[in-house]
Design an enzyme around this catalytic site. Structure first.
Site, short mmCIF file in Angstrom:
data_model
loop_
_atom_site.label_atom_id
_atom_site.label_comp_id
_atom_site.label_asym_id
_atom_site.label_seq_id
_atom_site.Cartn_x
_atom_site.Cartn_y
_atom_site.Cartn_z
CG ASN A 66 -1.80 -1.25 1.13
OD1 ASN A 66 -2.09 -1.49 0.19
ND2 ASN A 66 -2.48 -1.07 2.22
N GLY A 67 0.92 2.42 -0.88
CA GLY A 67 1.46 3.82 -0.85
C GLY A 67 2.00 3.62 -2.00
CG HIS B 248 -26.81 36.64 -3.11
ND1 HIS B 248 -26.66 38.17 -3.47
CD2 HIS B 248 -27.28 36.91 -2.14
CE1 HIS B 248 -27.43 38.05 -2.29
NE2 HIS B 248 -27.24 37.87 -1.21
#
Ligand code: AGP
Length: 619
Positions: free
Chosen positions: A101-102, A515
């Protein structure tokens, strides 16, 4: 976000790995795979797609033998979801199987060097580059004479020393039977300690069925596990502080408990999780709240003259609620910043600015980076976090855990109400360190004590909300409008609907409609108003009239017994009368249910919505 499971023990590894990966499906993924060691060989089974359609039948038809193995669910970051890009990945020799992971940020330079040395690659992934790099070090003559286990550990240490970026990884090798290795830097990895077996996992839900004794690895840690032993060293410090913790929640808590989806279960858990967030933190004698982990003295807390709250997504919405609480109860100036923006801005913060990071997972990359930037500048950082032992929880100077239990559904629900509960407690606490009266403190404590029961009462609206969903599930555009404490709830209601039903939804402060956005409103666009009795109620009624005049159907969340609202709205969801500061806690629940029921009617994957991950650990 990807998921990792590793096993070493006396049971066949593949079924354990598969069950663990299923528990990690909620994190979002697009391919999955396992590798096991058996009689000196590594057996790999991996493919793109969901487990039920891909990996499970593969394991069924050709079950890989062996009592040592690693598994992975991949959420594509480098390279599309394909069979070849699925993890595990091997090195050139075929000795290794690596799951990761990573992000290896310098993988291109490393790959170029390996290609020049004659390596070929089967995938587009940074992980395969890492596997090859470990293999190169493993074959280095300096290590050739070492025992295989030591050789593998040294090879991994040397490879990781060359890596820039983040990793949580697990490795097995044909030449090291019975040995499972894990390492982490920036991506969580946990050891699970069993009887005659040990585990690695990227989060506790994958292994809680086997053990509740865990070790949360720190950045730089490298763990070696066999069936009966484990050891942790740290690449920077050699020895590593090993603290065995106990997982707070039960295996059942990670299950659906009879609900059709985790998200619905977690919505209905909220009376209990709000109570859990309050438990042990109400100090009636002092008319305040108490926390165990702030790690700041009353004097330091009184010296705080400004608070910056930073988070992402739903946690950022909770931060907006916290802003109101802290301003009104503690008279503290508060800014709420998107972590992804705050980490790169250069705001002039003085030394008494406290930074509050809010996160369910404790692993969100932008929030972690914002925390590190704030700490780099010397600011105290407190973390409101749900996952014990997560990176953010451990890197903050102190903090407050949510105690909401695992939140599996990608769409955050109970974490939000727990965050709001904790923020109200914290604001009361900070107020009572300053000018908040004991009487107001006591009144707030009484209101908070009622919150779980009030939330249970609101959940009784579920059938009415389901009916509303049936009426409006075919619409394409929804607007959520609120004022003051109602506006963050409007934002959260819009996000819930967007992320699980894929419908367009926007939120505005009710007065802002004039607005511009009102130009979009017509009979096709339902408008959900947060319209409690109290301050600004008349103004909100005016906004409802403006919207009705354009033909838009109005769904109003109001105070029960409000007949005026009933005469102006197409549908009213009545909320029990309560202290106005509890409004965000109570009003978000029908919006969570509305998003849920519309998504179900639209056939969406409620727990694992497309394109989303439970924790965004990449930028
Ligand atoms: C919430 O429903 C989303 N899944 C997402 O916005 C989430 O809140 C965000 O990614 C932050 O996650 P965290 O709380 O774990 O840091």
């Amino acid at each position: 976000m990807c998921g990792i499971v590793g096993y070493v023990g006396r049971q066949t590894a593949a079924p354990i790995l598969l069950a663990g990966l299923r528990r990690l499906e909620y994190r979002g993924y697009d391919s999955a795979g396992v590798a096991t060691w058996h009689e000196g060989r590594i057996e790999v089974r991996k493919c793109r797609g969901k487990i039920d359609a891909g990996l499970a039948p593969l394991l069924e038809s050709a079950p890989p033998p062996g009592c040592l193995g690693v598994g992975h669910t991949r959420w594509a970051t480098h390279g599309p979801p394909t069979d070849a890009n699925a993890h595990p990945h091997g090195d050139a020799s075929g000795r290794l199987a690596v799951v990761h992971n990573g992000v290896i940020e310098n993988h291109e330079a490393l790959k170029a060097r390996l290609l020049a040395a004659g390596h070929t690659f089967r995938s587009d992934t940074d992980t395969e580059v890492l596997a090859h790099l470990i293999g190169v070090h493993y074959e280095h003559p300096e290590l050739a004479a070492r025992p295989a286990a030591e050789r593998l550990v040294r090879a991994l240490e040397r490879a990781l020393a060359e890596v820039q970026g983040t990793y949580g990884l697990a490795v097995i090798c044909t030449e090291t039977p019975g040995l499972l290795i894990g390492a982490r830097r920036g991506s969580p990895l946990i050891l699970g300690l069993g009887e005659g077996e040990n585990f690695l996992a990227s989060d506790t839900t994958a292994i809680v069925a086997h053990t509740r004794q865990v070790v949360y690895l720190e950045d730089g840690d490298l763990a070696t596990l066999t069936a009966d032993h484990f050891q942790v060293t740290n690449l920077g410090r050699r020895s590593a502080a090993v603290q065995v913790s106990r997982i707070e929640f039960t295996p059942e808590a990670a299950e659906r408990g009879g609900f059709p989806h985790f998200m619905l279960k977690e919505i209905f858990e909220q009376p209990a999780t709000i109570a859990a967030a309050l438990r042990g933190r109400l100090d009636a004698a002092e008319a305040t709240a108490r926390f165990g982990g702030l790690n700041m003295s009353p004097a330091e807390l009184r010296a705080v003259d400004r608070i910056v709250i930073t988070a992402c997504g739903t946690s950022w919405h909770a931060g907006l609620v916290g802003e109101h609480y802290l301003e009104s109860l503690a008279h503290l100036p508060v800014e709420v910043e998107y972590a992804s923006e705050f980490r790169y801005r250069n705001p002039p913060l003085d030394k008494n600015t406290l930074v509050l990071v809010i996160t369910q997972s404790g692993e969100t990359a932008d929030t972690l980076a914002a925390l590190r930037e704030a700490r780099r500048r010397g600011h105290r950082v407190l973390a409101l976090c749900n996952v014990v032992g997560s990176t953010i929880a451990r890197e903050a100077d102190g903090g407050i855990y949510l105690h909401a239990g695992p939140e599996i559904g990608v769409a955050s629900t109970k974490a939000f109400t727990s965050q709001v509960t904790v923020l109200l407690l914290f604001a009361l606490f900070m107020g009572r360190l300053r000018m908040l009266s004991p009487a107001r403190g006591q009144a707030l404590l009484r209101a908070l004590e009622e919150a779980p029961e009030l939330a249970r009462k609101v959940l009784e609206l579920d059938p009415q909300v389901r009916e509303l969903a049936a009426r409006y599930a075919d619409r394409r555009d929804f607007y959520f409008l609120g004022r003051q404490l109602g506006f963050p709830v409007a934002l959260e209601g819009a996000l819930k609907l967007k992320e699980i039903s894929y419908l367009h939804a926007e939120a505005y402060p009710a007065a802002e409609m004039k607005h511009g956005p009102i130009a979009l409103m017509d009979e096709a666009s339902p408008c959900v108003f947060l319209a409690p009795r109290g301050f600004l109620y008349e103004k909100i009624l005016g906004n409802i009239e403006e919207v009705r005049a354009r033909g838009a159907p109005v769904i109003a969340l109001g105070t029960e017994g409000d007949s005026t609202l009933a005469s102006k709205a197409a549908a009213v969801l009545p909320l029990p009368a309560a202290d106005e500061l509890l409004f965000p806690l109570l009003s978000v629940i029908p919006l969570q249910l509305l998003a849920y029921h519309i998504a179900v009617r639209r056939g969406c994957d409620v727990d694992k919505p497309r394109n989303l991950a439970k924790s965004v650990t990449v930028e």
